[in-house]
Design a protein around this motif. Structure first.
Motif, PDB file in Angstrom:
ATOM      1  N   PHE A 297      -0.784 -38.333  -8.490  1.00  0.00           N
ATOM      2  CA  PHE A 297      -0.848 -36.914  -8.839  1.00  0.00           C
ATOM      3  C   PHE A 297      -1.723 -36.752 -10.070  1.00  0.00           C
ATOM      4  O   PHE A 297      -1.662 -37.561 -10.990  1.00  0.00           O
ATOM      5  CB  PHE A 297       0.557 -36.349  -9.087  1.00  0.00           C
ATOM      6  CG  PHE A 297       1.349 -36.242  -7.813  1.00  0.00           C
ATOM      7  CD1 PHE A 297       1.150 -35.175  -6.948  1.00  0.00           C
ATOM      8  CD2 PHE A 297       2.253 -37.225  -7.450  1.00  0.00           C
ATOM      9  CE1 PHE A 297       1.849 -35.083  -5.755  1.00  0.00           C
ATOM     10  CE2 PHE A 297       2.957 -37.140  -6.256  1.00  0.00           C
ATOM     11  CZ  PHE A 297       2.751 -36.065  -5.415  1.00  0.00           C
ATOM     12  N   VAL A 298      -2.560 -35.722 -10.039  1.00  0.00           N
ATOM     13  CA  VAL A 298      -3.454 -35.487 -11.171  1.00  0.00           C
ATOM     14  C   VAL A 298      -3.206 -34.068 -11.698  1.00  0.00           C
ATOM     15  O   VAL A 298      -2.812 -33.174 -10.951  1.00  0.00           O
ATOM     16  CB  VAL A 298      -4.936 -35.670 -10.773  1.00  0.00           C
ATOM     17  CG1 VAL A 298      -5.211 -37.109 -10.376  1.00  0.00           C
ATOM     18  CG2 VAL A 298      -5.345 -34.730  -9.641  1.00  0.00           C
ATOM     19  N   THR A 299      -3.428 -33.912 -12.992  1.00  0.00           N
ATOM     20  CA  THR A 299      -3.228 -32.600 -13.620  1.00  0.00           C
ATOM     21  C   THR A 299      -4.576 -32.091 -14.121  1.00  0.00           C
ATOM     22  O   THR A 299      -5.287 -32.797 -14.840  1.00  0.00           O
ATOM     23  CB  THR A 299      -2.229 -32.720 -14.793  1.00  0.00           C
ATOM     24  OG1 THR A 299      -1.033 -33.292 -14.275  1.00  0.00           O
ATOM     25  CG2 THR A 299      -1.905 -31.363 -15.389  1.00  0.00           C
ATOM     26  N   SER A 300      -4.908 -30.875 -13.710  1.00  0.00           N
ATOM     27  CA  SER A 300      -6.194 -30.293 -14.094  1.00  0.00           C
ATOM     28  C   SER A 300      -6.136 -29.848 -15.560  1.00  0.00           C
ATOM     29  O   SER A 300      -5.036 -29.672 -16.108  1.00  0.00           O
ATOM     30  CB  SER A 300      -6.505 -29.097 -13.198  1.00  0.00           C
ATOM     31  OG  SER A 300      -5.656 -28.028 -13.554  1.00  0.00           O
ATOM     32  N   PRO A 301      -7.298 -29.634 -16.201  1.00  0.00           N
ATOM     33  CA  PRO A 301      -7.280 -29.182 -17.597  1.00  0.00           C
ATOM     34  C   PRO A 301      -6.485 -27.883 -17.778  1.00  0.00           C
ATOM     35  O   PRO A 301      -5.912 -27.647 -18.833  1.00  0.00           O
ATOM     36  CB  PRO A 301      -8.764 -28.979 -17.918  1.00  0.00           C
ATOM     37  CG  PRO A 301      -9.476 -29.914 -16.989  1.00  0.00           C
ATOM     38  CD  PRO A 301      -8.666 -29.913 -15.730  1.00  0.00           C
TER      39      PRO A 301
ATOM     40  N   THR B 212      -0.931 -29.287 -11.151  1.00  0.00           N
ATOM     41  CA  THR B 212      -0.764 -30.649 -10.654  1.00  0.00           C
ATOM     42  C   THR B 212      -1.076 -30.671  -9.165  1.00  0.00           C
ATOM     43  O   THR B 212      -0.644 -29.785  -8.430  1.00  0.00           O
ATOM     44  CB  THR B 212       0.688 -31.118 -10.880  1.00  0.00           C
ATOM     45  OG1 THR B 212       0.953 -31.013 -12.271  1.00  0.00           O
ATOM     46  CG2 THR B 212       0.887 -32.561 -10.445  1.00  0.00           C
ATOM     47  N   SER B 213      -1.837 -31.663  -8.718  1.00  0.00           N
ATOM     48  CA  SER B 213      -2.090 -31.787  -7.279  1.00  0.00           C
ATOM     49  C   SER B 213      -2.167 -33.262  -6.899  1.00  0.00           C
ATOM     50  O   SER B 213      -2.339 -34.136  -7.745  1.00  0.00           O
ATOM     51  CB  SER B 213      -3.375 -31.057  -6.880  1.00  0.00           C
ATOM     52  OG  SER B 213      -4.471 -31.620  -7.562  1.00  0.00           O
TER      53      SER B 213
ATOM     54  N   SER C 156     -14.674 -33.528  -5.653  1.00  0.00           N
ATOM     55  CA  SER C 156     -14.305 -34.102  -6.950  1.00  0.00           C
ATOM     56  C   SER C 156     -13.323 -33.182  -7.663  1.00  0.00           C
ATOM     57  O   SER C 156     -13.290 -31.976  -7.420  1.00  0.00           O
ATOM     58  CB  SER C 156     -15.555 -34.312  -7.801  1.00  0.00           C
ATOM     59  OG  SER C 156     -16.159 -33.073  -8.053  1.00  0.00           O
ATOM     60  N   VAL C 157     -12.524 -33.790  -8.506  1.00  0.00           N
ATOM     61  CA  VAL C 157     -11.501 -33.018  -9.208  1.00  0.00           C
ATOM     62  C   VAL C 157     -11.529 -33.419 -10.681  1.00  0.00           C
ATOM     63  O   VAL C 157     -11.747 -34.584 -11.016  1.00  0.00           O
ATOM     64  CB  VAL C 157     -10.114 -33.245  -8.543  1.00  0.00           C
ATOM     65  CG1 VAL C 157      -9.680 -34.690  -8.637  1.00  0.00           C
ATOM     66  CG2 VAL C 157      -9.057 -32.348  -9.124  1.00  0.00           C
TER      67      VAL C 157
ATOM     68  N   ASN D 179      -4.666 -39.706 -19.966  1.00  0.00           N
ATOM     69  CA  ASN D 179      -4.597 -40.246 -21.328  1.00  0.00           C
ATOM     70  C   ASN D 179      -5.330 -39.355 -22.334  1.00  0.00           C
ATOM     71  O   ASN D 179      -6.073 -39.835 -23.182  1.00  0.00           O
ATOM     72  CB  ASN D 179      -5.185 -41.672 -21.390  1.00  0.00           C
ATOM     73  CG  ASN D 179      -4.484 -42.599 -20.403  1.00  0.00           C
ATOM     74  OD1 ASN D 179      -3.275 -42.493 -20.211  1.00  0.00           O
ATOM     75  ND2 ASN D 179      -5.244 -43.463 -19.766  1.00  0.00           N
ATOM     76  N   GLY D 180      -5.143 -38.047 -22.172  1.00  0.00           N
ATOM     77  CA  GLY D 180      -5.734 -37.094 -23.121  1.00  0.00           C
ATOM     78  C   GLY D 180      -7.204 -36.819 -22.903  1.00  0.00           C
ATOM     79  O   GLY D 180      -7.804 -36.029 -23.636  1.00  0.00           O
ATOM     80  N   LYS D 181      -7.822 -37.471 -21.918  1.00  0.00           N
ATOM     81  CA  LYS D 181      -9.261 -37.253 -21.670  1.00  0.00           C
ATOM     82  C   LYS D 181      -9.477 -36.597 -20.315  1.00  0.00           C
ATOM     83  O   LYS D 181      -8.729 -36.854 -19.374  1.00  0.00           O
ATOM     84  CB  LYS D 181      -9.997 -38.602 -21.663  1.00  0.00           C
ATOM     85  CG  LYS D 181     -10.063 -39.257 -23.007  1.00  0.00           C
ATOM     86  CD  LYS D 181     -11.139 -40.352 -22.982  1.00  0.00           C
ATOM     87  CE  LYS D 181     -11.085 -41.152 -24.272  1.00  0.00           C
ATOM     88  NZ  LYS D 181     -11.077 -42.596 -24.018  1.00  0.00           N
ATOM     89  N   VAL D 182     -10.531 -35.767 -20.223  1.00  0.00           N
ATOM     90  CA  VAL D 182     -10.857 -35.138 -18.944  1.00  0.00           C
ATOM     91  C   VAL D 182     -11.802 -36.062 -18.177  1.00  0.00           C
ATOM     92  O   VAL D 182     -12.852 -36.454 -18.686  1.00  0.00           O
ATOM     93  CB  VAL D 182     -11.509 -33.751 -19.151  1.00  0.00           C
ATOM     94  CG1 VAL D 182     -11.871 -33.125 -17.808  1.00  0.00           C
ATOM     95  CG2 VAL D 182     -10.578 -32.828 -19.930  1.00  0.00           C
TER      96      VAL D 182
END
Ligand code: ADP
Length: 267
Positions: free
Chosen positions: A54-58, A62-63, A115-116, A121-124
């Motif tokens: 799962f990834v969280t966008s800026p 969450t997706s 792409s997403v 870790n605090g970085k985009v």
């Protein structure tokens, strides 16, 4: 016409949803059922050695990162086990249900996002190879054929991209787009919570009503995946759907209770 979306999280009682729905269908009401399958997909993906990511966008959404292998596992569960399980329940209750994904007849169509942007870790970071997108177009022809012939459509992601590639889309927002396209009287978003909670997970903090012209300001109460439901509700009412209800699918008569105003009513 009422669009019911039932989620895929732990605790949802599909027997209760199908029993309630079948009684109402047999009384002459028209429905389309949209369903999820995230909980079961996570279990199957773990068992197959390809655990979910799962990834969280800026902006805080969450997706599921959906590489090709994840997409195939997703289809096995959503279009296979979940969809056929629901169709079988309805058939046993005497309702002539037909299970389809958004790919079939291009019912759900949208742009493929390869792409997403994700915060790790605090970085985009930019992650490529994603098979996701958003439903931008609902092709209602096949659904109208089925509805006019007395079938109950049971729909699930994925959707088709404009190039015909399968893309993972959010079920709540797909259901919202469907409700708008079919000019549904109501959209029910049923999940494993009583509705939108002001102070999640305190169930006593249920928000009973949200004015249709102010849905987005309630996004602040929704964490992670609940945000998609609030967004879907905003899109549905903006598109002309009279009522959106966030309801509880864990027991009882989930469809009838929501239609009677239990849960969070957006109108
Ligand atoms: P489903 O798969 O059933 O559609 P999701 O898991 O996508 O549902 O979204 C519902 C979940 O959102 C709830 O189970 C709950 O954990 C979470 N949630 C976050 N914030 C809230 C809130 N304010 N009110 C209710 N649920 C919330």
């Amino acid at each position: 016409m009422i669009v019911v979306k039932v989620g895929g999280s732990a605790g949802i009682d599909y027997d209760a949803v199908c029993a309630d729905l079948s009684a109402r269908v047999q009384a002459g009401e028209k429905f389309i059922l949209v369903h999820g399958g995230s909980g079961e997909t996570n279990r199957v993906a773990e068992a197959l050695g390809h655990p979910p990511r799962f990834v969280t966008s800026p902006s805080g959404y969450t997706s599921r990162f959906t590489d090709r292998q994840t997409l195939e596992i997703f289809e096995m569960v959503y279009c296979g086990k979940m969809n056929k399980g629901i169709v079988e329940r309805l058939q046993r209750l005497g309702v002539n249900a037909v299970g389809l994904s958004g790919l079939d007849g291009r019912i759900f169509e949208g742009r493929h996002k390869d792409s997403v942007r994700a915060v790790e870790n605090g970085k985009v970071k930019v992650l490529r190879g994603d098979h996701t997108g958003t439903v931008e177009k609902v092709n209602t022809g096949l659904l109208e054929l089925l509805l006019n012939a007395g079938y109950l459509p049971v729909l699930t992601p994925p959707a088709a991209s404009y190039e015909g590639v399968a893309i993972n889309v959010d079920g709540d927002r797909a259901a919202a787009a469907l409700a708008v396209a079919l000019k549904a009287d109501a959209l029910l978003l049923l999940s494993n919570v009583p509705g939108l909670l002001r102070d999640y997970p305190d169930e006593a903090s249920l928000i009973r009503e949200i004015p249709a012209n102010d849905v987005e300001s309630y996004l602040e109460f929704a964490q992670d995946r609940m945000k998609k439901k609030v967004l879907g509700a905003a899109e549905a009412v903006a598109g002309g759907v009279g009522r959106v209800i966030f309801g509880d699918a864990r027991a009882g008569q989930p469809v009838s209770a929501a239609l009677a105003g239990a849960g969070t009513v957006v109108s």
